[in-house]
Design a protein around this motif. Sequence first.
Motif, mmCIF file in Angstrom:
data_model
loop_
_atom_site.group_PDB
_atom_site.id
_atom_site.type_symbol
_atom_site.label_atom_id
_atom_site.label_comp_id
_atom_site.label_asym_id
_atom_site.label_seq_id
_atom_site.Cartn_x
_atom_site.Cartn_y
_atom_site.Cartn_z
ATOM 1 N N VAL A 142 7.679 -1.990 -1.406
ATOM 2 C CA VAL A 142 6.414 -2.496 -1.696
ATOM 3 C C VAL A 142 6.153 -2.287 -3.202
ATOM 4 O O VAL A 142 7.050 -1.673 -3.886
ATOM 5 C CB VAL A 142 5.356 -1.626 -0.689
ATOM 6 C CG1 VAL A 142 5.852 -1.752 0.786
ATOM 7 C CG2 VAL A 142 5.363 -0.256 -1.240
ATOM 8 N N VAL A 143 5.105 -3.036 -3.486
ATOM 9 C CA VAL A 143 4.642 -3.061 -5.071
ATOM 10 C C VAL A 143 3.738 -1.752 -5.165
ATOM 11 O O VAL A 143 2.744 -1.946 -4.322
ATOM 12 C CB VAL A 143 4.024 -4.352 -5.388
ATOM 13 C CG1 VAL A 143 3.572 -4.414 -6.879
ATOM 14 C CG2 VAL A 143 5.030 -5.680 -4.890
ATOM 15 N N ALA A 144 3.945 -1.125 -5.928
ATOM 16 C CA ALA A 144 2.883 0.088 -6.199
ATOM 17 C C ALA A 144 1.783 -0.293 -6.745
ATOM 18 O O ALA A 144 1.659 -1.645 -7.499
ATOM 19 C CB ALA A 144 3.697 1.293 -7.294
ATOM 20 N N ARG A 145 0.768 0.456 -6.901
ATOM 21 C CA ARG A 145 -0.538 0.004 -7.799
ATOM 22 C C ARG A 145 -0.174 -0.189 -9.325
ATOM 23 O O ARG A 145 -0.895 -1.016 -9.702
ATOM 24 C CB ARG A 145 -1.431 1.342 -7.458
ATOM 25 C CG ARG A 145 -1.944 1.288 -6.242
ATOM 26 C CD ARG A 145 -2.926 2.846 -5.832
ATOM 27 N NE ARG A 145 -3.305 2.653 -4.869
ATOM 28 C CZ ARG A 145 -3.131 3.951 -3.972
ATOM 29 N NH1 ARG A 145 -2.420 4.921 -4.706
ATOM 30 N NH2 ARG A 145 -3.485 4.218 -2.733
ATOM 31 N N ASN A 146 0.844 0.353 -9.869
ATOM 32 C CA ASN A 146 0.884 0.141 -11.116
ATOM 33 C C ASN A 146 1.790 -1.254 -11.364
ATOM 34 O O ASN A 146 2.459 -1.278 -12.608
ATOM 35 C CB ASN A 146 1.588 1.499 -11.664
ATOM 36 C CG ASN A 146 3.057 1.490 -11.377
ATOM 37 O OD1 ASN A 146 3.576 1.009 -10.338
ATOM 38 N ND2 ASN A 146 3.676 2.852 -11.772
ATOM 39 N N GLY A 147 2.245 -1.618 -10.572
ATOM 40 C CA GLY A 147 3.199 -2.908 -10.549
ATOM 41 C C GLY A 147 4.545 -2.833 -10.182
ATOM 42 O O GLY A 147 5.267 -3.621 -10.175
ATOM 43 N N GLY A 148 4.959 -1.487 -10.286
ATOM 44 C CA GLY A 148 6.379 -1.340 -9.976
ATOM 45 C C GLY A 148 6.706 -1.241 -8.470
ATOM 46 O O GLY A 148 6.038 -1.435 -7.699
ATOM 47 N N GLN A 149 8.039 -0.977 -8.344
ATOM 48 C CA GLN A 149 8.575 -0.967 -6.690
ATOM 49 C C GLN A 149 8.687 0.667 -6.266
ATOM 50 O O GLN A 149 9.039 1.375 -7.076
ATOM 51 C CB GLN A 149 10.008 -1.568 -6.764
ATOM 52 C CG GLN A 149 10.135 -2.964 -7.281
ATOM 53 C CD GLN A 149 9.415 -3.867 -6.214
ATOM 54 O OE1 GLN A 149 9.624 -3.716 -4.702
ATOM 55 N NE2 GLN A 149 8.505 -4.819 -6.452
ATOM 56 N N VAL A 150 8.006 0.597 -5.033
ATOM 57 C CA VAL A 150 8.260 2.136 -4.347
ATOM 58 C C VAL A 150 8.628 1.722 -2.954
ATOM 59 O O VAL A 150 8.477 0.646 -2.562
ATOM 60 C CB VAL A 150 6.856 2.919 -4.597
ATOM 61 C CG1 VAL A 150 6.619 3.317 -5.904
ATOM 62 C CG2 VAL A 150 5.612 1.883 -4.084
ATOM 63 N N TYR A 151 8.787 2.783 -2.152
ATOM 64 C CA TYR A 151 9.141 2.452 -0.808
ATOM 65 C C TYR A 151 8.030 3.190 -0.087
ATOM 66 O O TYR A 151 7.848 4.484 0.019
ATOM 67 C CB TYR A 151 10.726 3.360 -0.637
ATOM 68 C CG TYR A 151 11.707 2.500 -1.029
ATOM 69 C CD1 TYR A 151 12.223 1.483 -0.601
ATOM 70 C CD2 TYR A 151 12.094 2.889 -2.234
ATOM 71 C CE1 TYR A 151 13.117 0.860 -1.304
ATOM 72 C CE2 TYR A 151 12.975 2.272 -3.204
ATOM 73 C CZ TYR A 151 13.584 1.006 -2.629
ATOM 74 O OH TYR A 151 14.821 0.411 -3.000
ATOM 75 N N LEU A 152 7.573 2.467 1.122
ATOM 76 C CA LEU A 152 6.520 2.952 1.881
ATOM 77 C C LEU A 152 7.384 3.593 3.216
ATOM 78 O O LEU A 152 7.929 2.817 3.906
ATOM 79 C CB LEU A 152 5.651 1.843 2.433
ATOM 80 C CG LEU A 152 4.426 2.362 3.481
ATOM 81 C CD1 LEU A 152 3.594 3.536 2.921
ATOM 82 C CD2 LEU A 152 3.712 1.219 3.968
ATOM 83 N N THR A 153 7.281 4.934 3.007
ATOM 84 C CA THR A 153 8.001 5.591 4.142
ATOM 85 C C THR A 153 7.164 6.101 5.118
ATOM 86 O O THR A 153 5.938 6.608 5.163
ATOM 87 C CB THR A 153 8.977 6.853 3.534
ATOM 88 O OG1 THR A 153 9.588 6.266 2.297
ATOM 89 C CG2 THR A 153 9.648 7.746 4.597
ATOM 90 N N ARG A 154 7.466 5.749 6.553
ATOM 91 C CA ARG A 154 6.607 5.984 7.757
ATOM 92 C C ARG A 154 7.496 7.132 8.360
ATOM 93 O O ARG A 154 8.610 6.669 8.817
ATOM 94 C CB ARG A 154 6.404 4.853 8.509
ATOM 95 C CG ARG A 154 5.266 4.050 7.514
ATOM 96 C CD ARG A 154 4.719 2.779 8.215
ATOM 97 N NE ARG A 154 5.640 1.845 8.665
ATOM 98 C CZ ARG A 154 6.273 0.869 7.864
ATOM 99 N NH1 ARG A 154 5.903 1.078 6.652
ATOM 100 N NH2 ARG A 154 7.175 -0.036 8.053
ATOM 101 N N VAL A 155 6.744 8.132 8.816
ATOM 102 C CA VAL A 155 7.726 9.386 9.556
ATOM 103 C C VAL A 155 6.806 9.742 10.855
ATOM 104 O O VAL A 155 5.531 9.984 10.875
ATOM 105 C CB VAL A 155 7.837 10.541 8.541
ATOM 106 C CG1 VAL A 155 8.393 11.766 9.379
ATOM 107 C CG2 VAL A 155 8.369 10.101 7.359
ATOM 108 N N ASP A 156 7.534 10.001 12.101
ATOM 109 C CA ASP A 156 7.039 10.280 12.984
ATOM 110 C C ASP A 156 7.375 11.886 12.973
ATOM 111 O O ASP A 156 8.484 12.507 13.070
ATOM 112 C CB ASP A 156 7.528 9.739 14.488
ATOM 113 C CG ASP A 156 6.773 8.682 14.805
ATOM 114 O OD1 ASP A 156 5.809 8.211 14.114
ATOM 115 O OD2 ASP A 156 7.462 7.844 15.560
ATOM 116 N N PHE A 157 6.282 12.774 13.277
ATOM 117 C CA PHE A 157 6.339 14.278 13.505
ATOM 118 C C PHE A 157 7.166 14.237 14.619
ATOM 119 O O PHE A 157 6.564 13.965 15.828
ATOM 120 C CB PHE A 157 5.056 14.940 13.540
ATOM 121 C CG PHE A 157 4.429 14.915 12.105
ATOM 122 C CD1 PHE A 157 4.724 14.533 10.867
ATOM 123 C CD2 PHE A 157 3.137 15.051 12.143
ATOM 124 C CE1 PHE A 157 4.393 14.500 9.699
ATOM 125 C CE2 PHE A 157 2.517 14.795 10.869
ATOM 126 C CZ PHE A 157 2.842 14.303 9.517
#
Length: 191
Positions: A142-157
């Motif tokens: 995904v696009v980060a708030r600062n415009g860079g690229q990050v990964y949105l990681t979703r985790v189930d406990f």
Amino acid sequence: MDTMERRRYFRIDDEIGLRYRLLTLEEVVDFNEGRLPIEDSETAILDRQITVLLEAVRIQSPEVCELIDLLNQKISILGGAQSSSNVPAMSPPVGVNLSACGVAFECTSMMRSGEILLLDILLNGSQLHFPVLGRIVACDKVVARNGGQVYLTRVDFEQVDDASQELLVQHVVRQQGRLLKARRESRLQQQ
């Protein structure tokens, strides 16, 4: 769906202390057999149990709860509680989407669905760490708030002890109440 089950699925946007690392299959077995790859001493377990009980009586006796909480913090300081070196250092609070059964957060590296993470969580306003085993369900660029690229990681406990589960539920419900109250007050001020 019973009340406890519904409480597990409330989701909030929050800021928490978070550190994590991927586990190998052998480490997952160790975790399941009670050999935690991060420190989870008897005092940490007691701290979680104390916190759960304090939250249960906070409404009736807020001063007593505050006193017990302060004494517990003092004992922790005198005991010289140390964090483990088996996982990365705790980050400054990070924005997450949190429920009692999972968390979503941004990170800089891609992780695969199905991988197992050991998460060490520090809830906002608490000095209490607790370990949680979770399975990655998705990791999307995904696009980060600062415009860079990050990964949105979703985790189930997947494995959370009862005291930690109750702390998560109480925290999410309390934060949700604060958010709803702030929203109501904002609407009243606009009228």
